[in-house]
Design a protein around this motif. Sequence first.
Motif, PDB file in Angstrom:
ATOM      1  N   ARG A  90       0.796  -1.136  -0.211  1.00 39.50           N
ATOM      2  CA  ARG A  90      -0.083  -0.170   0.204  1.00 39.50           C
ATOM      3  C   ARG A  90       0.871   1.157   0.261  1.00 39.50           C
ATOM      4  O   ARG A  90       1.955   1.371   0.591  1.00 39.50           O
ATOM      5  CB  ARG A  90      -0.708   0.093   1.386  1.00 39.50           C
ATOM      6  N   ASN A  91       0.501   2.086  -0.803  1.00 38.56           N
ATOM      7  CA  ASN A  91       1.298   3.346  -1.061  1.00 38.56           C
ATOM      8  C   ASN A  91       1.642   3.903   0.147  1.00 38.56           C
ATOM      9  O   ASN A  91       0.865   4.220   0.964  1.00 38.56           O
ATOM     10  CB  ASN A  91       1.048   4.222  -2.312  1.00 38.56           C
ATOM     11  N   ALA A  92       3.029   4.504   0.321  1.00 40.14           N
ATOM     12  CA  ALA A  92       3.284   5.308   1.536  1.00 40.14           C
ATOM     13  C   ALA A  92       2.975   6.943   0.940  1.00 40.14           C
ATOM     14  O   ALA A  92       2.765   7.135  -0.129  1.00 40.14           O
ATOM     15  CB  ALA A  92       4.821   5.456   1.967  1.00 40.14           C
ATOM     16  N   THR A  93       2.304   7.758   1.934  1.00 38.70           N
ATOM     17  CA  THR A  93       2.085   8.951   1.479  1.00 38.70           C
ATOM     18  C   THR A  93       3.251  10.178   1.375  1.00 38.70           C
ATOM     19  O   THR A  93       4.243   9.611   1.802  1.00 38.70           O
ATOM     20  CB  THR A  93       1.054   9.499   2.550  1.00 38.70           C
ATOM     21  N   GLN A  94       2.982  11.122   0.886  1.00 37.63           N
ATOM     22  CA  GLN A  94       3.986  12.232   0.705  1.00 37.63           C
ATOM     23  C   GLN A  94       4.453  12.516   2.019  1.00 37.63           C
ATOM     24  O   GLN A  94       5.598  12.622   2.181  1.00 37.63           O
ATOM     25  CB  GLN A  94       3.428  13.625  -0.116  1.00 37.63           C
ATOM     26  N   ALA A  95       3.662  12.712   2.940  1.00 33.42           N
ATOM     27  CA  ALA A  95       4.181  12.977   4.419  1.00 33.42           C
ATOM     28  C   ALA A  95       4.831  11.781   4.800  1.00 33.42           C
ATOM     29  O   ALA A  95       5.970  12.049   5.647  1.00 33.42           O
ATOM     30  CB  ALA A  95       2.786  13.270   5.268  1.00 33.42           C
ATOM     31  N   ASP A  96       4.497  10.656   4.554  1.00 36.90           N
ATOM     32  CA  ASP A  96       5.406   9.471   5.054  1.00 36.90           C
ATOM     33  C   ASP A  96       6.890   9.634   4.426  1.00 36.90           C
ATOM     34  O   ASP A  96       7.863   9.010   5.170  1.00 36.90           O
ATOM     35  CB  ASP A  96       4.661   8.120   4.476  1.00 36.90           C
ATOM     36  N   LEU A  97       6.715   9.723   3.167  1.00 39.73           N
ATOM     37  CA  LEU A  97       8.188   9.726   2.692  1.00 39.73           C
ATOM     38  C   LEU A  97       9.184  10.770   3.362  1.00 39.73           C
ATOM     39  O   LEU A  97      10.201  10.719   3.665  1.00 39.73           O
ATOM     40  CB  LEU A  97       8.067  10.021   1.041  1.00 39.73           C
ATOM     41  N   ARG A  98       8.549  12.054   3.383  1.00 41.47           N
ATOM     42  CA  ARG A  98       9.148  13.396   3.980  1.00 41.47           C
ATOM     43  C   ARG A  98       9.594  12.923   5.335  1.00 41.47           C
ATOM     44  O   ARG A  98      10.947  13.196   5.902  1.00 41.47           O
ATOM     45  CB  ARG A  98       8.548  14.516   3.908  1.00 41.47           C
ATOM     46  N   ASP A  99       8.948  12.308   6.222  1.00 44.14           N
ATOM     47  CA  ASP A  99       9.124  12.130   7.564  1.00 44.14           C
ATOM     48  C   ASP A  99      10.165  11.076   7.822  1.00 44.14           C
ATOM     49  O   ASP A  99      10.759  11.035   8.866  1.00 44.14           O
ATOM     50  CB  ASP A  99       7.609  11.725   8.273  1.00 44.14           C
ATOM     51  N   GLN A 100      10.191   9.955   6.988  1.00 40.96           N
ATOM     52  CA  GLN A 100      11.140   8.808   7.004  1.00 40.96           C
ATOM     53  C   GLN A 100      12.369   9.544   7.029  1.00 40.96           C
ATOM     54  O   GLN A 100      13.418   9.303   7.600  1.00 40.96           O
ATOM     55  CB  GLN A 100      10.990   8.014   6.143  1.00 40.96           C
ATOM     56  N   ILE A 101      12.604  10.496   6.152  1.00 40.75           N
ATOM     57  CA  ILE A 101      13.865  11.187   5.794  1.00 40.75           C
ATOM     58  C   ILE A 101      14.376  12.154   7.042  1.00 40.75           C
ATOM     59  O   ILE A 101      15.399  12.065   7.610  1.00 40.75           O
ATOM     60  CB  ILE A 101      13.828  11.724   4.553  1.00 40.75           C
ATOM     61  N   LEU A 102      13.424  12.855   7.396  1.00 40.45           N
ATOM     62  CA  LEU A 102      13.528  13.876   8.239  1.00 40.45           C
ATOM     63  C   LEU A 102      13.825  13.275   9.718  1.00 40.45           C
ATOM     64  O   LEU A 102      14.687  13.571  10.639  1.00 40.45           O
ATOM     65  CB  LEU A 102      12.540  14.827   8.596  1.00 40.45           C
ATOM     66  N   THR A 103      13.080  12.199  10.046  1.00 41.46           N
ATOM     67  CA  THR A 103      13.441  11.267  11.342  1.00 41.46           C
ATOM     68  C   THR A 103      14.559  10.718  11.201  1.00 41.46           C
ATOM     69  O   THR A 103      15.581  10.748  12.385  1.00 41.46           O
ATOM     70  CB  THR A 103      12.075  10.386  11.277  1.00 41.46           C
ATOM     71  N   ALA A 104      15.052  10.229  10.283  1.00 40.26           N
ATOM     72  CA  ALA A 104      16.504   9.661  10.262  1.00 40.26           C
ATOM     73  C   ALA A 104      17.445  10.977  10.353  1.00 40.26           C
ATOM     74  O   ALA A 104      18.460  10.645  11.028  1.00 40.26           O
ATOM     75  CB  ALA A 104      16.548   9.027   8.695  1.00 40.26           C
ATOM     76  N   ILE A 105      17.270  11.911   9.776  1.00 40.11           N
ATOM     77  CA  ILE A 105      18.235  12.841   9.859  1.00 40.11           C
ATOM     78  C   ILE A 105      18.392  13.434  11.357  1.00 40.11           C
ATOM     79  O   ILE A 105      19.482  13.749  11.968  1.00 40.11           O
ATOM     80  CB  ILE A 105      18.077  14.022   8.907  1.00 40.11           C
ATOM     81  N   ARG A 106      16.941  13.432  11.745  1.00 43.83           N
ATOM     82  CA  ARG A 106      17.269  14.077  13.150  1.00 43.83           C
ATOM     83  C   ARG A 106      17.811  13.303  14.142  1.00 43.83           C
ATOM     84  O   ARG A 106      18.126  13.635  15.209  1.00 43.83           O
ATOM     85  CB  ARG A 106      15.808  14.359  13.618  1.00 43.83           C
TER      86      ARG A 106
END
Length: 338
Positions: A90-106
């Motif tokens: 099931r497709n991840a949302t636009q917010a999901d994609l952004r938040d994975q990247i930001l969570t990893a960076i943080r």
Amino acid sequence: MKIHKIIKVPTGEIYVAQGEKGLLEFLTVGDYGKDANIKADFLGITRELNGVPNGKPMPLTEKLVITISTQYGCSMGCKFCDVPKVGAGRNATQADLRDQILTAIRQHPEVKHTKRLNIHYARMGEPTWNYHVVVNALLLHDIVKPYIGDSLIHPVVSTMLPKNNRGLREFLRQWTDKVKNGVFNGDAGLQFSINSTDDKQREYLFSGNSLPLEEIAKIGRELPIPLGRKYALNFALADNSIMDGKRLRELFDPEKFMCKITPLHRTASCEQNHIATTGGYELFTPYMTVEEDLKAHGFDVIVFVPSYDEDNGLITCGNAILSGKLPTSTYELIENER
């Protein structure tokens, strides 16, 4: 995005966090560097890879790799991958994609700048089903700039080329035109997972869900000449993989495509389906004939071999903590209350 679980392994961290539709899995990786675990004659790295010793990754300020999920689970059913065990894609949302990247960076506030940030759309799911991936890539500079400034960003899509995806050609056209050759001026990657030049063997490995090789080649001919690194044809070699450099050369232009050879990672699915690359983590022998054949037909070839720490830590493709597997390397588990 709330993190429910962090698994720290020798070469990175695996995260399980709450997305908009359920749990998602993503990770950060510290890279060993190209001199450690690749052979690429065309780059001047010519020594044989007779195993890659466990080592210390480069500082994240040199290179930071973030691998994110584009779907919750996957419906491709590849025989060598554990992600289908998580559930249907099931497709991840636009917010999901952004938040994975930001969570990893943080999770790494000490990294204010890195010489190279690789974003791989390759943990869970087949990315070409999800057009949000293209949009996310086009927004990457704005997404990460508050945290790591003007660091070089290199997004990469790896696809199994699903035959039932009517939007596949449009996704790849947008990725090559707008992302790779457009906004990133060549600093973006596209990889086709091929694994065999025999269509019957590919039918088995991809559970009948990938296009035949000739159809993939038609798509390849439609793609523009790539800026920067060529498009990659990836071959995760099993003991009985059928590889024919002559046929591959008839289908794909070495001016547009290079080849990448890896061992099959030792997932639970590989063990259950008795698929393996015997000796692939200790000896160059499994790759030697295939590499020479591909080079003889004009292809640039990269051989990539992970260390046992990388594979046993489940950092490599085809793995998923959400499938129920845990690392067999040394690891630290941090769980947060839901």
